[in-house]
Scaffold this motif. Structure first.
Motif, mmCIF file in Angstrom:
data_model
loop_
_atom_site.group_PDB
_atom_site.id
_atom_site.type_symbol
_atom_site.label_atom_id
_atom_site.label_comp_id
_atom_site.label_asym_id
_atom_site.label_seq_id
_atom_site.Cartn_x
_atom_site.Cartn_y
_atom_site.Cartn_z
ATOM 1 N N PHE A 145 112.195 23.996 44.192
ATOM 2 C CA PHE A 145 112.391 22.909 43.228
ATOM 3 C C PHE A 145 112.203 21.570 43.935
ATOM 4 O O PHE A 145 113.156 20.802 44.108
ATOM 5 C CB PHE A 145 113.793 22.983 42.614
ATOM 6 C CG PHE A 145 114.081 24.276 41.916
ATOM 7 C CD1 PHE A 145 113.654 24.491 40.618
ATOM 8 C CD2 PHE A 145 114.776 25.288 42.554
ATOM 9 C CE1 PHE A 145 113.928 25.681 39.963
ATOM 10 C CE2 PHE A 145 115.054 26.482 41.915
ATOM 11 C CZ PHE A 145 114.620 26.680 40.615
ATOM 12 N N LYS A 192 113.593 17.055 37.882
ATOM 13 C CA LYS A 192 113.881 18.154 36.971
ATOM 14 C C LYS A 192 115.377 18.444 36.885
ATOM 15 O O LYS A 192 115.959 18.499 35.811
ATOM 16 C CB LYS A 192 113.123 19.413 37.416
ATOM 17 C CG LYS A 192 111.638 19.364 37.112
ATOM 18 C CD LYS A 192 110.973 20.668 37.476
ATOM 19 C CE LYS A 192 109.497 20.651 37.084
ATOM 20 N NZ LYS A 192 108.813 21.916 37.439
ATOM 21 N N GLU A 249 106.137 30.571 39.326
ATOM 22 C CA GLU A 249 106.663 29.231 39.072
ATOM 23 C C GLU A 249 106.827 28.937 37.585
ATOM 24 O O GLU A 249 107.836 28.347 37.176
ATOM 25 C CB GLU A 249 105.753 28.172 39.705
ATOM 26 C CG GLU A 249 106.302 26.758 39.568
ATOM 27 C CD GLU A 249 105.437 25.726 40.259
ATOM 28 O OE1 GLU A 249 105.752 24.529 40.156
ATOM 29 O OE2 GLU A 249 104.433 26.131 40.893
ATOM 30 N N THR A 274 110.426 27.978 35.934
ATOM 31 C CA THR A 274 110.640 26.732 35.189
ATOM 32 C C THR A 274 111.132 27.017 33.774
ATOM 33 O O THR A 274 112.041 26.355 33.270
ATOM 34 C CB THR A 274 109.336 25.913 35.136
ATOM 35 O OG1 THR A 274 108.923 25.600 36.464
ATOM 36 C CG2 THR A 274 109.535 24.631 34.351
ATOM 37 N N CYS A 308 114.826 28.048 33.711
ATOM 38 C CA CYS A 308 115.710 26.894 33.905
ATOM 39 C C CYS A 308 115.777 26.045 32.634
ATOM 40 O O CYS A 308 116.861 25.605 32.230
ATOM 41 C CB CYS A 308 115.227 26.054 35.081
ATOM 42 S SG CYS A 308 115.489 26.814 36.702
ATOM 43 N N ASN A 309 114.618 25.816 32.021
ATOM 44 C CA ASN A 309 114.594 25.032 30.776
ATOM 45 C C ASN A 309 115.422 25.691 29.685
ATOM 46 O O ASN A 309 116.198 25.031 28.983
ATOM 47 C CB ASN A 309 113.148 24.852 30.295
ATOM 48 C CG ASN A 309 112.387 23.828 31.110
ATOM 49 O OD1 ASN A 309 112.976 22.915 31.694
ATOM 50 N ND2 ASN A 309 111.074 23.966 31.171
#
Length: 357
Positions: A104, A109, A131, A135, A138-139
């Motif tokens: 990260f 972010k 990746e 991402t 996490c979102n």
């Protein structure tokens, strides 16, 4: 707390609207306050870990990314930080900080949309190699307020990949929500998280989630082994053992000066399973790897199971132990019957005490 933070905090608290239910109003005050504390402690910890990872990477680059140089950097840093701040700075933890920065590298972010994610969220996400998937997880965790167990389950079941390959996504989402419904995040769990406790230099233990009976049995066993007078020395209670993805607590850790080895004791409430035996074998091998010196014999594990009608004890010791060590092991450790009798005695005392109350 800075002046700016004080203003933000007071603004959040001022937004609370009082109603006719004063009890609910007071609860709301403390819930809002704790949520504010959680976010600030969490962000401070996350950014410190990320920045530490960045500094380690910079230092390693000074040595031309040589593997041995990198190991030496982390080993020395671990010793320095542990001496200064206590637990939480093992070599494995520092490797995780470095990986955190590498996975990260954009600080924007996790300082905005991902700010609510905990270190446990990031540790789980770091195991995702792709990746785009990392991402996305996490979102979604931030947007849907997933707790860590929900995130871990979704990663393990390849939720992202299944959604991508499904033309009709509704059933996939509904199944996920149903399967993770039981994972309700306790509002105070962040204060009990061992990472947060270590970051704040607070003692980490598991006593707040143990039953009175379990505590009583462990108290009794600790005293029982020390009073045997056969070389037992107490080392630690609720010993935290950390892997890359999970935390474990060993109920009791002793060192026996006659056997010259560590002795681990773990109590299981309920029926003993093959998983419990495998976990103790993991503890034994991990202790040998981390703490055993050339002068020490292999670590011994005692696994206890306390059921309503019977008590089971299992011993775990590595197969390559020397015969002279094995013979001492038989004479110096308590027998299964002695351990069973001690637990049964504690059961009777506990039941009598609580029936009187």
């Amino acid at each position: 707390m800075s002046d700016y933070d004080s203003i933000i905090y007071e603004a959040k608290m001022s937004d609370i609207v009082f109603t006719n239910d004063y009890v609910s109003d007071v609860k709301k005050i403390f819930e809002t306050s704790r949520h504010y504390v959680k976010n600030h402690v969490n962000y401070a910890m996350i950014f410190a870990y990320w920045l530490t990872g960045k500094r380690i990477v910079i230092q390693e680059q000074n040595g031309g990314n040589r593997a041995e140089y990198g190991k030496e950097i982390i080993k020395n840093l671990s010793c320095e930080l542990t001496e200064e701040f206590g637990k939480g700075f093992s070599a494995q933890s520092l490797y995780n900080f470095r990986m955190f920065y590498q996975k990260f590298s954009d600080p924007q972010k996790f300082s905005t949309a991902w700010r609510i994610l905990t270190w446990s969220h990031y540790k789980a996400a770091m195991r995702v190699t792709q990746e785009n998937a990392r991402t996305w997880y996490c979102n979604e965790s931030a947007a849907q307020n997933w707790d860590v167990r929900t995130l871990e389950r979704n990663i393990a079941t390849q939720y992202y990949e299944r959604l991508l390959s499904s033309q009709i996504k509704g059933p996939v989402k509904n199944e996920m929500e149903q399967k993770t419904k039981v994972f309700q995040d306790n509002k105070l769990n962040f204060l009990k998280n061992p990472y947060v406790l270590e970051f704040l230099s607070l003692p980490a233990n598991k006593s707040y989630i143990e039953s009175d009976f379990e505590q009583a049995v462990i108290d009794s066993l600790q005293k029982f082994l020390l009073e045997m007078g056969k070389g037992f020395a107490f080392v630690e209670r609720q010993k935290l053992v950390r892997t890359e993805s999970e935390d474990f607590y060993i109920d009791l850790v002793f060192y026996n000066f006659v056997l010259k080895c560590f002795v681990l004791v773990d109590l299981k409430m309920g029926q003993l399973t093959h998983k419990d035996v495998g976990q103790m074998d993991f503890y034994v091998r991990l202790f040998d790897d981390l703490y055993k010196t050339q002068e020490n014999n292999p670590t011994i594990g005692i696994l206890l199971c306390s059921e309503t009608d019977r008590t089971v004890a299992k011993y775990s010791v590595l197969n390559d132990s020397k015969q002279i060590f094995a013979s001492k092991y038989l004479t110096l450790l308590p027998t299964e019957q002695e351990l069973a009798d001690e637990i049964e005695r504690q059961k009777e005392i506990f039941n009598e005490t609580h029936s009187e109350k």
